[in-house]
Motif scaffolding. Structure first.
Motif, short mmCIF file in Angstrom:
data_model
loop_
_atom_site.label_atom_id
_atom_site.label_comp_id
_atom_site.label_asym_id
_atom_site.label_seq_id
_atom_site.Cartn_x
_atom_site.Cartn_y
_atom_site.Cartn_z
N SER A 1 0.80 -1.22 0.00
CA SER A 1 0.00 0.00 0.00
C SER A 1 0.84 1.27 0.00
CB SER A 1 -0.92 0.01 1.23
OG SER A 1 -0.17 0.17 2.43
N PHE A 2 2.13 1.17 0.22
CA PHE A 2 2.95 2.37 0.33
C PHE A 2 3.26 2.97 -1.03
CE2 PHE A 2 3.47 1.14 4.62
CZ PHE A 2 3.84 2.29 5.31
N GLY A 3 3.27 4.30 -1.03
CA GLY A 3 3.68 5.05 -2.21
C GLY A 3 5.08 5.59 -2.03
N GLY A 4 5.39 6.72 -2.68
CA GLY A 4 6.72 7.29 -2.58
C GLY A 4 7.73 6.40 -3.28
N SER A 5 8.89 6.27 -2.70
CA SER A 5 9.94 5.42 -3.27
C SER A 5 9.64 3.97 -2.95
CB SER A 5 11.30 5.81 -2.69
OG SER A 5 11.60 7.17 -2.96
N THR A 6 9.48 3.16 -3.97
CA THR A 6 9.13 1.75 -3.76
C THR A 6 9.84 0.85 -4.76
OG1 THR A 6 7.23 1.62 -5.26
CG2 THR A 6 6.81 2.49 -3.05
N LEU A 7 9.75 -0.46 -4.48
CA LEU A 7 10.20 -1.47 -5.43
C LEU A 7 9.04 -2.00 -6.26
CD1 LEU A 7 12.63 -1.35 -3.43
CD2 LEU A 7 12.88 -3.82 -3.75
N PHE A 8 7.84 -1.40 -6.06
CA PHE A 8 6.61 -1.83 -6.74
C PHE A 8 6.30 -3.29 -6.44
CE2 PHE A 8 8.52 1.60 -9.21
CZ PHE A 8 7.48 2.53 -9.24
N LEU B 1 15.72 -7.19 -0.92
CA LEU B 1 15.05 -6.18 -0.11
C LEU B 1 16.06 -5.19 0.46
CD1 LEU B 1 12.56 -8.51 1.78
CD2 LEU B 1 11.95 -6.81 0.04
N ILE B 2 17.19 -5.70 0.93
CA ILE B 2 18.23 -4.83 1.49
C ILE B 2 18.79 -3.90 0.43
CG2 ILE B 2 20.58 -4.83 2.43
CD1 ILE B 2 19.78 -7.31 4.05
N ARG B 3 19.10 -4.45 -0.73
CA ARG B 3 19.60 -3.60 -1.82
C ARG B 3 18.54 -2.59 -2.24
NH1 ARG B 3 24.31 -5.56 -4.26
NH2 ARG B 3 24.87 -7.71 -3.66
N GLY B 4 17.30 -3.01 -2.22
CA GLY B 4 16.21 -2.11 -2.60
C GLY B 4 16.04 -0.96 -1.62
N GLU C 1 23.59 1.63 -8.63
CA GLU C 1 22.29 1.30 -9.19
C GLU C 1 21.91 -0.14 -8.87
OE1 GLU C 1 22.52 0.19 -13.72
OE2 GLU C 1 23.66 2.05 -13.41
N PHE C 2 20.61 -0.38 -8.89
CA PHE C 2 20.09 -1.71 -8.63
C PHE C 2 18.78 -1.86 -9.41
CE2 PHE C 2 17.31 -4.37 -5.75
CZ PHE C 2 17.86 -5.58 -6.14
N LEU C 3 18.78 -2.73 -10.40
CA LEU C 3 17.59 -2.96 -11.21
C LEU C 3 16.85 -4.17 -10.65
CD1 LEU C 3 15.89 -2.20 -13.64
CD2 LEU C 3 17.34 -3.68 -15.04
N ASN D 1 13.77 3.25 -12.51
CA ASN D 1 13.88 3.26 -11.05
C ASN D 1 15.02 2.34 -10.64
OD1 ASN D 1 13.07 3.80 -8.31
ND2 ASN D 1 12.13 1.78 -8.27
N ARG D 2 16.27 2.78 -10.87
CA ARG D 2 17.39 1.91 -10.57
C ARG D 2 18.59 2.64 -9.97
NH1 ARG D 2 18.18 3.23 -15.93
NH2 ARG D 2 20.36 3.59 -16.54
N LEU D 3 18.57 3.99 -9.94
CA LEU D 3 19.75 4.75 -9.55
C LEU D 3 19.73 5.16 -8.08
CD1 LEU D 3 20.08 7.09 -12.67
CD2 LEU D 3 21.23 4.90 -12.22
#
Length: 392
Positions: free
Chosen positions: A85-92, A104-107, A191-193, A201-203
Motif C-alpha cells: 500500500s505504500f507510495g513514494g519510493s518503492t520497489l513496486f 530487499l536490502i539492496r532495494g 544502481e540496482f535494477l 527506477n534503478r539509480l
C-alpha cells in the motif's frame, strides 16, 4: 597530608582553528570517525523528522538479524497488503509475492524502497506488525546510545513522533560501518535494477557517489516536512568522516552542501603528531617519597586532528591532585593533559609516572615531617600574649 588540585599551564606549538563551516542546513553534524573529533555540530541533538534517513535503523536491525541467524540473505519473505500500500519510493512489490532478503536490502539502500522496509519489519517484528517493529527500533536505538530517536514506522514515512537527531544518525552510521563491514560496500552501489519493467527506477540518489572524493554511503532523505537531507561518509587516505545534514531546500542544494562539507573536513584538518610517549612535560610533587617530584609523561604518542593553519600557539594544562603519596610505580596514572581549541572539543590525555618513586626511609620521612611543621608554623603564627584582666 593536605592534597590540593594542581594546574600547570604551558604552551604547545599548535595551530589556529580553521574557520567554522557555515552550513545552510537547519541541523548538521560532522565527525572524523578515525579520531572521534567532532568538526561541526549545529542543532545536532534536536529530534527532527528524519525522512528516509531513518531507514538506516531498519537496515541495522536487518543486519543484526542476519548476524544472529534470524534472517538469511537468500530467504524469501512474503509481501503483505500493508507493504504494497505504500507510495513514494518503492520497489513496486505486489501483495502475495516473495522477495529475497538480499534484494530487499539492496532495494532499501539503493532505491529507498518503503515497501521493502515494511516487508523486513513485519518479518522481524514480535507481533508481525510494522508498529511492533518500530517499538523494537526505538529500544535498540537506546541500546546504541541514540537518546533522541523515536520510531513510528520502518521507512521514515511522515508520522507523528517519528524523530531522530543528526548526532543519533551519525552514531548509527558509525555503527553500521564498524559493526557490519561485510555489508557496508552495498551503500556505495550506484544502481540496482530490481524490476526490469521499472528500468528508470534503478539509480542511487546519493549525489556524492562517483565524484572521486571518497564518498561511499549512506542514505538520502526527503519529505516536505524534513526538507532534503543526507547521511554521508567518505574516506581519503587513513581518514574517514561521517556527516549528517537536513533541512535543505532542494536536491541540488543537498548535493552542493554535502560536497562542500567533505572537501572542508579533509582539506582544513590534518592529523599531527605533537608529543611522543615518554616525554616528560611536567613534574608532580611527591609526599613521603625518596624523591620530592616525579616526571609526568604521556603513555602513548599524542596525535590530534588539527586545523591546517600553523605558526601559532595555544595553552595546554596539566591537572592533578597532589602531592602524590609514595610509593609510586612507573606507569601509574597521576594526571591529565588538557588541550582546548576554539570550535573543537576539549582533548584529555592521561599522564603517567615516568619512573618509580619508592617510599622515603626514616630520614626522608623526618625531613618531610619537619618541612610540614615549618609550613604550619609559618602559616599559623602563635597568637600574641595578652595580659590578664585585672580583678574587680
Amino acid at each position: 597530608m593536605y592534597r590540593f588540585a594542581c594546574i600547570f599551564a604551558f604552551v604547545i606549538g599548535l595551530a589556529l582553528p580553521a574557520a567554522a563551516f557555515e552550513t545552510r542546513a537547519t541541523a548538521a553534524y560532522v565527525i572524523d570517525q578515525t579520531t572521534g573529533t567532532v568538526l561541526l555540530s549545529k542543532n545536532a541533538n534536536e529530534a527532527l523528522p528524519p525522512a528516509s534517513m531513518s531507514k538506516l535503523m531498519t537496515l541495522y536491525m536487518a543486519f543484526d538479524a542476519i548476524a544472529d541467524g534470524r534472517l538469511q540473505l537468500d530467504e524469501e519473505l512474503l509481501v503483505s497488503q500493508h507493504a504494497m500500500s505504500f507510495g513514494g519510493s518503492t520497489l513496486f512489490l505486489r501483495a502475495g509475492e516473495r522477495v529475497k532478503v538480499e534484494d530487499l536490502i539492496r532495494g532499501i539502500i539503493v532505491l529507498s524502497g518503503n515497501d521493502a522496509c515494511v516487508v523486513i519489519a513485519e518479518a522481524l517484528s514480535r507481533d508481525g506488525t510494522e508498529a511492533g517493529f518500530a517499538q523494537m527500533m526505538t529500544t535498540r536505538a537506546r541500546e546504541l546510545g541514540m537518546t533522541n530517536s523515536t520510531f513510528a514506522n520502518s521507512s521514515g514515512w511522515p508520522a507523528a513522533g517519528h524523530r531522530m537527531s543528526m548526532k543519533d544518525l551519525a552514531i548509527l552510521a558509525d555503527r553500521l560501518i564498524k559493526d557490519y563491514p561485510t555489508y557496508y560496500p552495498l551503500f556505495s552501489q550506484k544502481e540496482f535494477l530490481f524490476d526490469p519493467k521499472e528500468s528508470e527506477n534503478r539509480l542511487n540518489r546519493n549525489p556524492l557517489l562517483g565524484l572521486g572524493i571518497g564518498a561511499d554511503g549512506l542514505k538520502t532523505g526527503h519529505t516536505r516536512e524534513a526538507g532534503y537531507g543526507l547521511v554521508g561518509s567518505a574516506q581519503q587516505g587513513d581518514r574517514r568522516i561521517i556527516f549528517v545534514l537536513t533541512g535543505l531546500q532542494s536536491s541540488a542544494a543537498r548535493a552542493e552542501e554535502s560536497e562542500k562539507i567533505v572537501n572542508w573536513a579533509f582539506r582544513q584538518f590534518a592529523q599531527k603528531e605533537l608529543i611522543k610517549a615518554g616525554t616528560v612535560i611536567a613534574e608532580a610533587e611527591v609526599w613521603n617519597g625518596a624523591e620530592t617530584t616525579v616526571g609526568l609523561v604521556p603513555a602513548q604518542d599524542l596525535s590530534l586532528l588539527l586545523p591546517v593553519l600553523s605558526g601559532n600557539t595555544v595553552d595546554a594544562q596539566v591537572r592533578y591532585t597532589g602531592p602524590v603519596e609514595a610509593p609510586i610505580s612507573a606507569g601509574d596514572q597521576l594526571a591529565e593533559l588538557v588541550i582546548a581549541l576554539d570550535d573543537l572539543p576539549e582533548t584529555r590525555l592521561p599522564l603517567v609516572a615516568a619512573n618509580d618513586v619508592p617510599a622515603a626511609g626514616f630520614v626522608g620521612k623526618m625531613r618531610t615531617a619537619t618541612g610540614v611543621l615549618v609550613q604550619q608554623v609559618t602559616a599559623s603564627p602563635a597568637a600574641p600574649l595578652q595580659a590578664p584582666s585585672s580583678a574587680n
